[in-house]
Design a protein around this motif. Structure first.
Motif, PDB file in Angstrom:
ATOM      1  N   TRP A 102       0.856  -1.178   0.000  1.00 37.59           N
ATOM      2  CA  TRP A 102       0.000   0.000   0.000  1.00 37.59           C
ATOM      3  C   TRP A 102       0.895   1.232   0.000  1.00 37.59           C
ATOM      4  O   TRP A 102       1.553   1.529   0.995  1.00 37.59           O
ATOM      5  CB  TRP A 102      -0.900  -0.018   1.226  1.00 37.59           C
ATOM      6  N   PRO A 103       0.980   1.964  -1.111  1.00 38.89           N
ATOM      7  CA  PRO A 103       1.937   3.079  -1.191  1.00 38.89           C
ATOM      8  C   PRO A 103       1.754   4.130  -0.101  1.00 38.89           C
ATOM      9  O   PRO A 103       2.742   4.686   0.400  1.00 38.89           O
ATOM     10  CB  PRO A 103       1.670   3.664  -2.584  1.00 38.89           C
ATOM     11  N   ALA A 104       0.511   4.410   0.282  1.00 34.41           N
ATOM     12  CA  ALA A 104       0.281   5.418   1.324  1.00 34.41           C
ATOM     13  C   ALA A 104       0.765   4.949   2.686  1.00 34.41           C
ATOM     14  O   ALA A 104       0.997   5.766   3.584  1.00 34.41           O
ATOM     15  CB  ALA A 104      -1.207   5.765   1.391  1.00 34.41           C
ATOM     16  N   GLY A 105       0.919   3.640   2.850  1.00 38.35           N
ATOM     17  CA  GLY A 105       1.457   3.101   4.091  1.00 38.35           C
ATOM     18  C   GLY A 105       0.427   2.948   5.184  1.00 38.35           C
ATOM     19  O   GLY A 105      -0.785   3.061   4.967  1.00 38.35           O
ATOM     20  N   GLY A 106       0.942   2.680   6.392  1.00 32.16           N
ATOM     21  CA  GLY A 106       0.085   2.508   7.552  1.00 32.16           C
ATOM     22  C   GLY A 106      -0.088   3.815   8.308  1.00 32.16           C
ATOM     23  O   GLY A 106      -0.209   4.889   7.713  1.00 32.16           O
ATOM     24  N   PHE A 107      -0.062   3.711   9.639  1.00 31.23           N
ATOM     25  CA  PHE A 107      -0.286   4.893  10.472  1.00 31.23           C
ATOM     26  C   PHE A 107       0.945   5.798  10.545  1.00 31.23           C
ATOM     27  O   PHE A 107       0.845   6.936  10.988  1.00 31.23           O
ATOM     28  CB  PHE A 107      -0.686   4.469  11.888  1.00 31.23           C
ATOM     29  N   GLY A 108       2.112   5.288  10.169  1.00 36.61           N
ATOM     30  CA  GLY A 108       3.308   6.124  10.147  1.00 36.61           C
ATOM     31  C   GLY A 108       3.912   6.402  11.507  1.00 36.61           C
ATOM     32  O   GLY A 108       4.606   7.404  11.676  1.00 36.61           O
ATOM     33  N   PHE A 109       3.709   5.513  12.482  1.00 34.32           N
ATOM     34  CA  PHE A 109       4.313   5.714  13.799  1.00 34.32           C
ATOM     35  C   PHE A 109       5.796   5.327  13.804  1.00 34.32           C
ATOM     36  O   PHE A 109       6.552   5.781  14.659  1.00 34.32           O
ATOM     37  CB  PHE A 109       3.580   4.885  14.855  1.00 34.32           C
ATOM     38  N   PHE A 110       6.195   4.471  12.861  1.00 30.28           N
ATOM     39  CA  PHE A 110       7.584   4.012  12.782  1.00 30.28           C
ATOM     40  C   PHE A 110       8.011   4.095  11.321  1.00 30.28           C
ATOM     41  O   PHE A 110       7.458   3.401  10.469  1.00 30.28           O
ATOM     42  CB  PHE A 110       7.702   2.576  13.299  1.00 30.28           C
ATOM     43  N   THR A 111       9.001   4.937  11.028  1.00 29.38           N
ATOM     44  CA  THR A 111       9.306   5.242   9.631  1.00 29.38           C
ATOM     45  C   THR A 111      10.781   5.100   9.263  1.00 29.38           C
ATOM     46  O   THR A 111      11.178   5.525   8.178  1.00 29.38           O
ATOM     47  CB  THR A 111       8.858   6.681   9.309  1.00 29.38           C
ATOM     48  N   SER A 112      11.607   4.505  10.115  1.00 34.70           N
ATOM     49  CA  SER A 112      13.036   4.426   9.785  1.00 34.70           C
ATOM     50  C   SER A 112      13.361   3.256   8.866  1.00 34.70           C
ATOM     51  O   SER A 112      14.531   3.013   8.568  1.00 34.70           O
ATOM     52  CB  SER A 112      13.881   4.337  11.060  1.00 34.70           C
ATOM     53  N   GLY A 113      12.354   2.535   8.394  1.00 33.59           N
ATOM     54  CA  GLY A 113      12.576   1.441   7.456  1.00 33.59           C
ATOM     55  C   GLY A 113      11.303   0.650   7.249  1.00 33.59           C
ATOM     56  O   GLY A 113      10.321   0.812   7.985  1.00 33.59           O
ATOM     57  N   LEU A 114      11.313  -0.197   6.218  1.00 33.84           N
ATOM     58  CA  LEU A 114      10.210  -1.134   6.049  1.00 33.84           C
ATOM     59  C   LEU A 114      10.204  -2.128   7.202  1.00 33.84           C
ATOM     60  O   LEU A 114      11.250  -2.412   7.794  1.00 33.84           O
ATOM     61  CB  LEU A 114      10.360  -1.906   4.735  1.00 33.84           C
ATOM     62  N   VAL A 115       9.035  -2.677   7.499  1.00 36.62           N
ATOM     63  CA  VAL A 115       8.948  -3.697   8.542  1.00 36.62           C
ATOM     64  C   VAL A 115       8.223  -4.915   7.986  1.00 36.62           C
ATOM     65  O   VAL A 115       7.411  -4.808   7.065  1.00 36.62           O
ATOM     66  CB  VAL A 115       8.217  -3.177   9.803  1.00 36.62           C
ATOM     67  N   ASP A 116       8.547  -6.076   8.544  1.00 39.81           N
ATOM     68  CA  ASP A 116       7.841  -7.300   8.183  1.00 39.81           C
ATOM     69  C   ASP A 116       7.758  -8.195   9.408  1.00 39.81           C
ATOM     70  O   ASP A 116       8.630  -8.139  10.287  1.00 39.81           O
ATOM     71  CB  ASP A 116       8.532  -8.032   7.038  1.00 39.81           C
ATOM     72  N   THR A 117       6.718  -9.014   9.451  1.00 42.99           N
ATOM     73  CA  THR A 117       6.414  -9.827  10.621  1.00 42.99           C
ATOM     74  C   THR A 117       6.615 -11.308  10.329  1.00 42.99           C
ATOM     75  O   THR A 117       6.819 -11.701   9.183  1.00 42.99           O
ATOM     76  CB  THR A 117       4.952  -9.591  11.042  1.00 42.99           C
ATOM     77  N   HIS A 118       6.551 -12.130  11.377  1.00 44.99           N
ATOM     78  CA  HIS A 118       6.723 -13.590  11.243  1.00 44.99           C
ATOM     79  C   HIS A 118       7.948 -13.882  10.368  1.00 44.99           C
ATOM     80  O   HIS A 118       7.928 -14.782   9.523  1.00 44.99           O
ATOM     81  CB  HIS A 118       5.481 -14.226  10.614  1.00 44.99           C
ATOM     82  N   PHE A 119       9.005 -13.155  10.572  1.00 50.96           N
ATOM     83  CA  PHE A 119      10.076 -13.074   9.583  1.00 50.96           C
ATOM     84  C   PHE A 119      10.785 -14.403   9.368  1.00 50.96           C
ATOM     85  O   PHE A 119      10.953 -14.850   8.233  1.00 50.96           O
ATOM     86  CB  PHE A 119      11.078 -12.006  10.018  1.00 50.96           C
ATOM     87  N   ASP A 120      11.222 -15.035  10.448  1.00 46.71           N
ATOM     88  CA  ASP A 120      11.960 -16.293  10.310  1.00 46.71           C
ATOM     89  C   ASP A 120      11.019 -17.458  10.040  1.00 46.71           C
ATOM     90  O   ASP A 120      11.300 -18.308   9.189  1.00 46.71           O
ATOM     91  CB  ASP A 120      12.776 -16.569  11.578  1.00 46.71           C
ATOM     92  N   ALA A 121       9.910 -17.512  10.761  1.00 45.05           N
ATOM     93  CA  ALA A 121       9.018 -18.666  10.669  1.00 45.05           C
ATOM     94  C   ALA A 121       8.414 -18.816   9.280  1.00 45.05           C
ATOM     95  O   ALA A 121       8.135 -19.932   8.837  1.00 45.05           O
ATOM     96  CB  ALA A 121       7.909 -18.551  11.717  1.00 45.05           C
ATOM     97  N   ARG A 122       8.198 -17.714   8.563  1.00 41.29           N
ATOM     98  CA  ARG A 122       7.548 -17.779   7.255  1.00 41.29           C
ATOM     99  C   ARG A 122       8.474 -17.401   6.104  1.00 41.29           C
ATOM    100  O   ARG A 122       8.011 -17.191   4.987  1.00 41.29           O
ATOM    101  CB  ARG A 122       6.297 -16.890   7.256  1.00 41.29           C
ATOM    102  N   GLY A 123       9.760 -17.322   6.372  1.00 37.91           N
ATOM    103  CA  GLY A 123      10.732 -17.085   5.312  1.00 37.91           C
ATOM    104  C   GLY A 123      10.468 -15.825   4.513  1.00 37.91           C
ATOM    105  O   GLY A 123      10.412 -15.860   3.282  1.00 37.91           O
ATOM    106  N   ARG A 124      10.337 -14.691   5.187  1.00 32.99           N
ATOM    107  CA  ARG A 124       9.937 -13.469   4.506  1.00 32.99           C
ATOM    108  C   ARG A 124      11.095 -12.533   4.169  1.00 32.99           C
ATOM    109  O   ARG A 124      10.871 -11.396   3.747  1.00 32.99           O
ATOM    110  CB  ARG A 124       8.902 -12.729   5.360  1.00 32.99           C
ATOM    111  N   ASN A 125      12.323 -12.993   4.354  1.00 30.89           N
ATOM    112  CA  ASN A 125      13.445 -12.111   4.037  1.00 30.89           C
ATOM    113  C   ASN A 125      13.497 -11.773   2.552  1.00 30.89           C
ATOM    114  O   ASN A 125      13.777 -10.638   2.170  1.00 30.89           O
ATOM    115  CB  ASN A 125      14.762 -12.735   4.507  1.00 30.89           C
TER     116      ASN A 125
END
Length: 379
Positions: A168-191
């Motif tokens: 989503w180009p507009a992004g989320g709420f913008g509370f944290f902006t020093s980089g992209l974030v991703d979740t469940h990173f290791d368990a779901r191989g999202r690197n």
């Protein structure tokens, strides 16, 4: 506080840290669960855990209607949010937060406006899984798995399939902006999907938070922003400043990405791109690789040098004993004493005798051999 998802109810380090920041026994925590398919049940489950860790009061702040633009404009819900000392966002589908709390023109709904004001005043905000993803800035990931994402690239929008890496180009709420974030990173191989999304959208840093782990952010959005890892797995920081994108064999490729892995107690300075290891932190070692003779050989060559004639030195580790070799088993078939090791049914049903030093067809009569090949000969 960015939680990578699958947060265990017994994770006292993460829950305890959040409750402490929210005020402990005097805390008034608002739970936002618009991302969930069952918002009320999700909020109740989180409220029960937060109270078990000492939160004074936990209240569900519901959206008016889920999956509708700007439905978080109810004045009573906004007033409720304005009275909270902390907020916890549950998981599910992060785009539901956008639909229920953000207007179609991208401006904040009344509830989100109240949450943002409390956040800027110092109230902690924690999100797990989709609740973490919505706290990010521009180019928020909306779905997709790594393989098709790397192969086909990122596409703006929200898609009903995991075969498209959406954002989503507009992004989320913008509370944290020093980089992209991703979740469940290791368990779901999202690197891999995170690297492709960052490369396609012009980001040079990704924070991949593992499950049951939190990235505690202090001074978010300021020059003194600092990050600290709390939890049972870890956080990956991907640095794409020196990355080079190209083609390899006609396919998209990238190299020059630096990967730092932080575990419990480690910290990170986003302004200096610097990792600081915690006092009790230890190097990451693959759990599936036992420390046996091969590992000893590598460490001995590193510490003791080569060739072997220089061994042993006083600082060399003791050599592990060799494992005794088991004698090869001798299996005999039905023809004991004839030198036949075993008999088995071979190609197209023919019998094959395995002799010492010789493998060949069994000594069958011609009709029997023809019958063993079937009515159509060798298949």
């Amino acid at each position: 506080m960015l939680v990578g998802g699958a947060l265990d109810d017994g994770n006292a380090a993460v829950y305890g840290e959040f409750v402490r920041q929210a005020g402990g026994a005097q805390a008034r925590i608002g739970v936002l669960s618009a991302s969930s398919a069952v918002p009320h049940s999700s909020a109740n489950a989180v409220a029960k855990v937060l109270k078990a860790y000492g939160a004074g009061e936990v209240t569900w702040i519901p959206p008016v209607t889920a999956k509708r633009d700007g439905s978080g404009d109810d004045p009573s819900n906004a007033a409720l949010a304005a009275s909270m000392t902390g907020f916890f966002l549950t998981g599910g589908d992060q785009f539901r937060y956008v639909q229920s709390m953000v207007h179609a023109d991208g401006t904040d709904g009344a509830v989100l406006r109240a949450v943002r004001q409390r956040f800027l005043a110092g109230a902690p905000v924690a999100g797990t899984s989709a609740g973490m993803q919505i706290l990010a800035g521009r180019d928020m990931v909306t779905g997709g798995t790594s393989y098709p994402g790397v192969r086909d690239g990122a596409q703006p929008g929200v898609f009903d399939t995991d075969d498209v890496l959406g954002y989503w180009p507009a992004g989320g709420f913008g509370f944290f902006t020093s980089g992209l974030v991703d979740t469940h990173f290791d368990a779901r191989g999202r690197n891999s999907r995170s690297i492709r999304l960052a490369a396609d959208t012009g980001h040079d840093r990704v924070y991949g938070v593992g499950e049951d782990t939190a990235l505690v952010v202090t001074g978010a959005g300021t020059a003194g922003e600092s990050l600290r890892v709390v939890g049972t797995t870890g956080v990956s920081v991907l640095d794409l400043r020196s990355a080079r994108v190209g083609l390899a064999g006609g396919h998209w490729s990238i190299d020059g990405v630096r990967w730092s892995y932080l575990t419990d107690g480690d910290s990170y300075d986003p302004a200096r791109w610097r990792v600081a290891k915690g006092a009790g932190s230890s190097p990451a070692v693959p759990r599936s690789r036992p420390a046996g003779r091969r590992a000893w050989t590598r460490s001995a060559r590193t510490r003791c040098g080569t060739p072997r004639s220089t061994w042993p030195r006083p600082d060399c580790p003791p050599r592990p004993p060799r494992r005794p070799r088991r004698p090869a088993p001798v299996r005999r078939g039905a023809h004991q004493g004839s030198g036949v090791r075993r008999v088995h049914r071979g190609w197209c049903g023919s019998l094959v005798l395995h002799r010492a030093g010789r493998v060949g067809p069994g000594r069958l009569s011609r009709p029997a051999r023809r019958a063993s090949h079937g009515p159509y000969g060798r298949s």
